[in-house]
Design an enzyme around this catalytic site. Structure first.
Site, mmCIF file in Angstrom:
data_model
loop_
_atom_site.group_PDB
_atom_site.id
_atom_site.type_symbol
_atom_site.label_atom_id
_atom_site.label_comp_id
_atom_site.label_asym_id
_atom_site.label_seq_id
_atom_site.Cartn_x
_atom_site.Cartn_y
_atom_site.Cartn_z
ATOM 1 C CD1 TRP A 241 -3.350 -0.568 0.638
ATOM 2 C CD2 TRP A 241 -2.170 -2.301 1.403
ATOM 3 N NE1 TRP A 241 -4.179 -1.673 0.642
ATOM 4 C CE2 TRP A 241 -3.485 -2.750 1.106
ATOM 5 C CE3 TRP A 241 -1.254 -3.223 1.903
ATOM 6 C CZ2 TRP A 241 -3.904 -4.064 1.297
ATOM 7 C CZ3 TRP A 241 -1.662 -4.542 2.082
ATOM 8 C CH2 TRP A 241 -2.969 -4.948 1.783
ATOM 9 C CB CYS A 277 -9.204 -4.184 -0.315
ATOM 10 S SG CYS A 277 -9.969 -2.747 -1.103
ATOM 11 C CG HIS A 335 -11.957 -2.964 3.026
ATOM 12 N ND1 HIS A 335 -10.738 -3.327 2.480
ATOM 13 C CD2 HIS A 335 -12.344 -4.015 3.787
ATOM 14 C CE1 HIS A 335 -10.421 -4.540 2.902
ATOM 15 N NE2 HIS A 335 -11.368 -4.975 3.694
ATOM 16 C CG ASP A 358 -11.806 -8.444 4.183
ATOM 17 O OD1 ASP A 358 -11.065 -8.539 3.192
ATOM 18 O OD2 ASP A 358 -11.961 -7.378 4.812
ATOM 19 N N GLY A 480 -17.178 21.852 -7.413
ATOM 20 C CA GLY A 480 -17.726 22.376 -8.663
ATOM 21 C C GLY A 480 -17.821 21.281 -9.704
ATOM 22 C CE1 TYR A 516 -8.458 0.107 -0.515
ATOM 23 C CE2 TYR A 516 -6.291 0.369 -1.488
ATOM 24 C CZ TYR A 516 -7.223 -0.409 -0.824
ATOM 25 O OH TYR A 516 -6.914 -1.682 -0.458
ATOM 26 C CE1 TYR A 583 -11.299 7.441 -9.279
ATOM 27 C CE2 TYR A 583 -12.912 8.385 -10.780
ATOM 28 C CZ TYR A 583 -11.888 7.482 -10.529
ATOM 29 O OH TYR A 583 -11.460 6.646 -11.527
#
Length: 687
Positions: A241, A277, A335, A358, A480, A516, A583
């Site tokens: 990560w 993940c 996640h 998981d 915006g 993330y 994003y």
């Protein structure tokens, strides 16, 4: 006395069985059937025909390295007139001279895996044995007696048979869909899935017990959850990560599970670098669907990683709004995990159905990095004593967040932050459609409802039972239009004074790139207003200009920027926090299909992208794959730089091998624009 019965050959009826058992894609060279359902076999005898009054036929099935009747990994059964459900059985369906057509059945709770089938014949005092062949037994979502039975045909098609789908990323306010090629029926994948079971530590410790326990989808799900990561074993993926992936492949690059699983197998079951993940979840989904367990990938936005099970994530910030100290407990922007459908005979009634699993290595469960299966219903009810790992999953969707601001004298002051709610927009792909389905209601009761309070009380979630602190001041981050990769854009701190008094505040508004999983990168925009006057019952919008020049070199491949506002009122010693994840949208990849899409006929995909940046792109490459359209990944590299605003276009040859609806999935990489995804549905007709 009758001469000995001699078997010439055995026909495993691959085409018929493959059609009946929904395993046609797996049955090209060997028999793959589902438990609890009948399958066909034809025996051809040499010389004389089988005579029921003279000949005795007994069959034997075995699985695993040390099969035994007691463990359910071995069975002997005679040819009989009728089929008895729930046991291994064989019966005659038809006889034409020396050709004998038989029907077999496997119990709906038989262990899954590779079986050897043999025949013993005896005529009087004479006897012979013949090896009839190998077959693979899978879970059966079509069989009501199987623990994975799913009564909707549409859902069985989606969650067992569909080889492509979407995984949701981005942020809760801007959900981005990532196309994915699961490819569970592609060449070699079933063998890889069985290999994965056969090198799991439980098999290596006690192979017979492990093979016996493969009758349970709960057990198999738990094994797969631990084997998709490599933290305790020879598992598939290594997680990373820190945005440094030079000695492997960036997690954002992948567009399917097939390439990952094949790399693992071809490198002698050595870990594949790297996963995050959604990659762990997608590979687990491929393996579980391949083995016959209905499975889907789900995404939880604002997902809490609570290590100490106190259902509380505490952030300690300095006066600049920067997080201090330990970052092991975080709120991840999103996640991903998987849900698998099964009964839970090991739990109280009512906990059958979707179970959360998981495979991302976060916390150990019974000494191993795995998580689940835990009934989604138990999470909703706040029943945290339920197996397996209910407290961790409950926290992922329900933890409370407390922000402490360090003051000049070193003391800590609690701040109000209503903009960060854990467990939002829990998403999965819709059944039969390329759209998102929101399944938050399966994990959580409506906010403020009596049922929610009951669940929190049951889970001893005391923070959530305390009434929210209301202030007369409110702040939120607004955005915006046109937040595209490569563009400059504005965000606003929108502040409301709902009181009848004047307030003088200090505003710090800061934008930083973010991974993330919540880890912040460098700053890419900041503004500070020292004496912000807020009149009674007024609103103010304070802009922050974010420039491409500032974020271009530090944006991670998640394309996320976190904007955080800290509003301080010194006179009242009060702090108000607001934050929002932004994003940045990638350019569109356009895909045209040239030629008539028919089975076994060459097709060409024309793939193009326009450079949205103000600078050239170099090192450009398109990678494409799609179950049923390509046998393996194909990459086309572009030798020359792509100038600003210019379109880059390549052609890729396809050879569709199967009729039906398929997805061509595309990834684009370059030096300054990475992990851009696109897809196109292609319907292949018969040749």
């Amino acid at each position: 006395m009758a001469e000995e019965l001699v078997l010439e050959r055995c026909d495993l009826e691959l085409e018929t069985n493959g059609r009946d058992h929904h395993t046609a894609d797996l049955c090209r060279e060997r028999l793959v059937v589902r438990r609890g359902q009948r399958f066909w076999l034809t025996l051809y005898f040499d010389g004389r025909a089988y005579e029921a009054s003279v000949d005795s036929l007994t069959f034997s099935v075995v699985t695993g390295p040390a099969p035994s009747t007691e463990s359910g990994t071995k069975a002997r059964f005679p040819l009989s007139d009728t089929m008895e459900e729930g046991t291994w059985a064989a019966a005659v369906v038809d006889q034409q001279d020396s050709v004998l057509t038989l029907q077999f059945s496997a119990p709906a709770d038989a262990p899954i895996g590779l079986y050897c089938l043999s025949l013993e014949t005896s005529t009087g005092y004479q006897g012979s044995s013949f090896m009839l062949g190998h077959f693979i037994l899978l879970f059966n979502a079509w069989c009501p007696a199987d623990d994975v039975y799913l009564d909707s045909e549409e859902e069985r098609q989606e969650y067992v048979l569909t080889q492509q789908g979407f995984i949701y990323q981005g942020s809760a306010k801007f959900i981005n869909s990532l196309p994915w090629n699961f490819g569970q029926f592609e060449d070699g994948i079933l063998d890889i899935c069985l290999k994965l079971l056969d090198i799991n530590p439980k098999f290596l410790k006690n192979a017979n017990r492990d093979c016996s326990r493969r009758s349970s989808p709960v057990y198999v799900g738990r094994v797969v959850s631990s084997m998709v990561n490599c933290n305790d074993d020879q598992g598939v993926l290594l997680g990373r990560w820190d945005n440094n992936y030079k000695d492997g492949i960036s997690p954002m690059f992948w567009i399917g599970s097939v390439d990952i699983l094949r790399r693992w197998k071809n490198c002698g079951c050595q870990q594949v670098k790297y996963g995050q993940c959604w990659v762990f979840a997608a590979v687990a989904c491929t393996v579980l669907r391949c083995l016959g367990i209905p499975t889907r990938v789900v995404t939880n936005y604002n997902s809490a990683h609570d290590q100490n099970s106190n259902l509380l994530i505490e952030y300690f910030l300095n006066k600049f709004g920067e997080i201090q100290g330990d970052k092991s407990e975080m709120i991840w922007n999103f996640h991903c995990w998987v849900e698998s459908w099964m009964t839970r005979p090991d739990l109280q009634p009512g906990y059958e159905g979707w179970q959360a699993l998981d495979p991302t290595p976060q916390e150990k469960s019974e000494g191993t990095y795995c998580c689940g299966p835990v009934p989604v219903r138990a999470i909703k009810e706040g029943d945290l004593s339920t197996k397996y790992d209910a407290p961790f999953v409950f926290a992922e969707v329900n933890a409370d967040v407390v922000n402490w601001i360090q003051q000049e004298d070193g003391s800590m002051q609690k701040s109000v932050n209503h903009s960060l709610v854990v467990g939002l927009k829990i998403s999965t792909k819709s059944v039969g459609r390329d759209e998102r389905e929101d399944i938050t209601h399966t994990y959580k009761y409506p906010e403020g409802s009596p049922e929610e309070r009951e669940a929190f009380t049951r889970a001893n979630h005391l923070n959530k039972l305390v009434a929210k602190q209301e202030t007369g001041m409110a702040m939120r981050i607004r955005v915006g239009q046109g937040m595209n990769m490569g563009s400059d854009f504005d965000v606003f701190a929108h502040i409301t004074n709902n009181t009848s008094e004047d307030h003088t505040c200090h505003l710090l508004l800061c934008a930083r790139t973010v991974s993330y999983n919540g880890i912040l990168g460098p700053e890419c925009g900041t503004t500070e207003v020292f004496d912000l006057a807020l009149e009674p019952f007024s609103e103010k919008g304070i802009p922050l200009h974010i420039l491409y020049d500032k974020y271009c070199d530090c944006l991670t491949q998640s394309n996320l920027i976190k904007v955080r506002g800290l509003l301080t009122e010194p006179a009242a010693n009060s702090y108000l926090l607001a934050e929002r994840d932004i994003y940045l949208e990638n350019p569109e990849i356009k895909i045209r299909i040239l030629g008539e899409p028919k089975k076994n006929r060459k097709l060409v995909a024309e793939v193009s992208l326009r450079n949205p940046l103000t600078v050239p792109l170099s090192g450009c490459a398109f990678t494409v794959e799609g179950a049923g359209l390509t046998e393996e990944q194909k990459t086309v590299e572009i030798p020359d730089p792509v100038e600003a605003g210019e379109e880059v276009k390549v052609r890729v040859n396809l050879l569709p091998l199967h009729v039906g609806r398929h997805k061509l999935v595309v990834n684009f990489e370059s030096d300054k624009l990475k992990a851009v995804k696109g897809y196109r549905n292609v319907i292949i007709g018969p040749s």
